[in-house]
Enzyme design. Sequence first.
Site, PDB file in Angstrom:
ATOM      1  N   GLU A  34      43.364  52.368  37.261  1.00 50.01           N
ATOM      2  CA  GLU A  34      42.288  51.065  37.147  1.00 50.01           C
ATOM      3  C   GLU A  34      41.782  49.882  35.668  1.00 50.01           C
ATOM      4  O   GLU A  34      41.474  50.897  35.343  1.00 50.01           O
ATOM      5  CB  GLU A  34      40.587  51.636  38.043  1.00 50.01           C
ATOM      6  CG  GLU A  34      40.013  50.567  38.859  1.00 50.01           C
ATOM      7  CD  GLU A  34      41.135  50.387  40.056  1.00 50.01           C
ATOM      8  OE1 GLU A  34      41.439  49.232  40.026  1.00 50.01           O
ATOM      9  OE2 GLU A  34      41.143  50.694  41.027  1.00 50.01           O
ATOM     10  N   HIS A  35      41.825  49.373  35.704  1.00 48.16           N
ATOM     11  CA  HIS A  35      41.300  48.132  34.517  1.00 48.16           C
ATOM     12  C   HIS A  35      42.505  48.508  33.452  1.00 48.16           C
ATOM     13  O   HIS A  35      41.591  48.648  32.212  1.00 48.16           O
ATOM     14  CB  HIS A  35      39.513  48.644  34.273  1.00 48.16           C
ATOM     15  CG  HIS A  35      38.432  48.030  34.590  1.00 48.16           C
ATOM     16  ND1 HIS A  35      38.377  46.384  34.674  1.00 48.16           N
ATOM     17  CD2 HIS A  35      38.066  47.966  35.506  1.00 48.16           C
ATOM     18  CE1 HIS A  35      36.945  46.248  34.890  1.00 48.16           C
ATOM     19  NE2 HIS A  35      37.112  47.193  35.825  1.00 48.16           N
ATOM     20  N   SER A 125      40.213  39.789  47.621  1.00 50.68           N
ATOM     21  CA  SER A 125      40.402  38.528  48.718  1.00 50.68           C
ATOM     22  C   SER A 125      40.814  37.773  47.568  1.00 50.68           C
ATOM     23  O   SER A 125      41.773  36.807  48.212  1.00 50.68           O
ATOM     24  CB  SER A 125      39.360  38.624  49.583  1.00 50.68           C
ATOM     25  OG  SER A 125      37.933  38.083  48.560  1.00 50.68           O
ATOM     26  N   SER A 126      40.868  37.692  46.402  1.00 54.23           N
ATOM     27  CA  SER A 126      40.829  36.432  45.757  1.00 54.23           C
ATOM     28  C   SER A 126      42.196  36.355  44.810  1.00 54.23           C
ATOM     29  O   SER A 126      42.662  34.924  45.965  1.00 54.23           O
ATOM     30  CB  SER A 126      40.281  36.511  44.148  1.00 54.23           C
ATOM     31  OG  SER A 126      40.519  37.142  43.574  1.00 54.23           O
ATOM     32  N   ASP A 170      46.495  42.326  40.758  1.00 55.79           N
ATOM     33  CA  ASP A 170      46.189  42.066  42.350  1.00 55.79           C
ATOM     34  C   ASP A 170      46.833  40.708  42.610  1.00 55.79           C
ATOM     35  O   ASP A 170      48.085  41.125  43.866  1.00 55.79           O
ATOM     36  CB  ASP A 170      44.797  41.020  42.253  1.00 55.79           C
ATOM     37  CG  ASP A 170      44.136  42.403  42.157  1.00 55.79           C
ATOM     38  OD1 ASP A 170      44.517  43.644  42.178  1.00 55.79           O
ATOM     39  OD2 ASP A 170      42.480  42.101  42.069  1.00 55.79           O
TER      40      ASP A 170
HETATM   41  C1  GLA Z   1      40.616  43.089  39.535  1.00 51.17           C
HETATM   42  C2  GLA Z   1      41.307  42.657  38.402  1.00 51.17           C
HETATM   43  C3  GLA Z   1      42.727  43.247  38.166  1.00 51.17           C
HETATM   44  C4  GLA Z   1      42.505  45.001  38.016  1.00 51.17           C
HETATM   45  C5  GLA Z   1      40.722  45.816  38.686  1.00 51.17           C
HETATM   46  C6  GLA Z   1      40.561  46.475  37.891  1.00 51.17           C
HETATM   47  O1  GLA Z   1      40.827  43.536  40.650  1.00 51.17           O
HETATM   48  O2  GLA Z   1      41.946  40.899  39.793  1.00 51.17           O
HETATM   49  O3  GLA Z   1      43.472  42.158  37.627  1.00 51.17           O
HETATM   50  O4  GLA Z   1      41.390  44.633  36.490  1.00 51.17           O
HETATM   51  O5  GLA Z   1      40.233  44.462  39.248  1.00 51.17           O
HETATM   52  O6  GLA Z   1      41.891  47.315  38.544  1.00 51.17           O
END
Ligand code: GLA
Length: 388
Positions: A34-35, A125-126, A170
Site C-alpha cells: 500500500e502506498h 471507484s475512480s 488501481d
Molecule cells: C489509491 C491510489 C493508488 C495507491 C493507493 C494506495 O488507491 O489510487 O495509486 O497509491 O491509493 O496504495
Amino acid sequence: MNPIAATVLKRFKESFASEPALYFSPGRINLIGEHVDYNDGFVMPAAINKGVYYAIAENQSNDIHFYAMDFDEWLSIAITDVKKISGWKNYVLSVINEFLLLGCKINGFDCVFAGDIPRGSGMSSSAAVEGGLAFALNEMLHTGLNRVGLALLCQRAEHNYPNVNCGIMDQFANMMGKQEQVLLLDCRSMQHQYFPLHMKGYKIVLLNSNVQHTLISGEYNTRRQRCEEGLSILKSQLKNIQSFRDITKIADLQVYKSNMPEKVYNCCLYVIEEIARAKKAAELLQQDNLIAFGKLMYATHEGLSKLYEVSCAELDFLVELASRNRNVIGARLMGGGFGGCTINLVAVDAIDQFIEETSKAYQQHFDIIPAAYIVETGDGTKEIDVTL
Ligand code: GLA
C-alpha cells in the site's frame, strides 16, 4: 444480466434513440503493497466483481451527454468545451481530454453509467469510472491502445482534472485483472504475473467503515511529496540508488535520519519496509502460507497508521478488533486510507459471526453502521453482450 447493467441499459434506451454498447469496469482490492505503487514498489491487487457499468453510443453530433445515475445528474458539453469542472464530471472529462491530447478526433456520444462501489471506500471507484469510459472510447475511436496503454491513460487522467497524483495500481488492476487471480505488479518495470488465490478455508472480507475519504486528495498528494523529498535527500547521499527498493537495510536509512524532517523520515521508513513486506508476502502466498501472509498484513496496518499516518480512529478500531479475533488471520486498511475499507482474511465458518460482532462493537463505539462484503475477484474492464 446483472441488475445494474439492466437498469443502465433501460435508462439509456429511455433517454436516447440509439442502441448502445455496454461495458463493465471493475473496482479492485489490494492484498498488500500500500502506498508503494508511486514509489517503484510491488503491489498485489485483484479486480473484483463490483464496479461501474457504462452504456454508450455515438450520436452524430459534436456534443457529449452523460447521465450519472448514482448522482441523478446530467452533463451535456460540446467536445470543444471539455475542461475541468468538479466532482464525477472531472473524472469522465479528464479521460476524454487524454484522448484529445493524443490527437484523437472525438465525435459526440451519449452515455449512461452507474455502479455498485461505494464512493471513498478504498475499492477505487475512480479507476472504475475512468477505465470503463477509456475502454469504450478506445473501441469507438479505434485508437488501438492496449490494456496497459489504457491504464496509463487513465492514470494521467486522474492526475490531470481531479488532481490526484495516484500511482498505477488501481488503473492497472482495473484493466488487467483476471477472475480468481491476484496480480503481482512491479510498479517500476510494469512487469507482472498472475497467481491463483488459494484461500484454504479463508475468505477475503471487506469492512467498510463508512467514513468517506473522498476529500483527502490533498493528504494523498502530501504523502507522495514527502516520499519524493526523502528520496531526493537519499539519492544525493547514496549515489547508487534509483528508488526506495534499492535500500535493503533499514540501517542505511537511519544514517540520514537527522538530514530530513521527522514525517519525511517516517514515510521513507514505511515505504522501504512495505516494499520488502510485499516481496515477502508474494513468496508466502505462492507457498500457500496464509498465516504468515496475514501477519504481514497486520504489520502493514501498523506502518500505515503510525508511520505513514493515513489511518483514522475508525479503521484502527476495526483492525484492532480483527487482531483479537482468532478467526481472523490478517487485517489492515486498504487503499489510500483516511476511511474506506479494511481487508480481512477470515475463516469461512466464522464470517457471519465476525461481521456481526465487529459491526455491533463498531456501531456502539462510533454510532456508524459499517458494511461488509465478501470479495469475489473478477475480470478487468470488458464489453458485455447486450442481448444476454
Ligand atoms: C489509491 C491510489 C493508488 C495507491 C493507493 C494506495 O488507491 O489510487 O495509486 O497509491 O491509493 O496504495
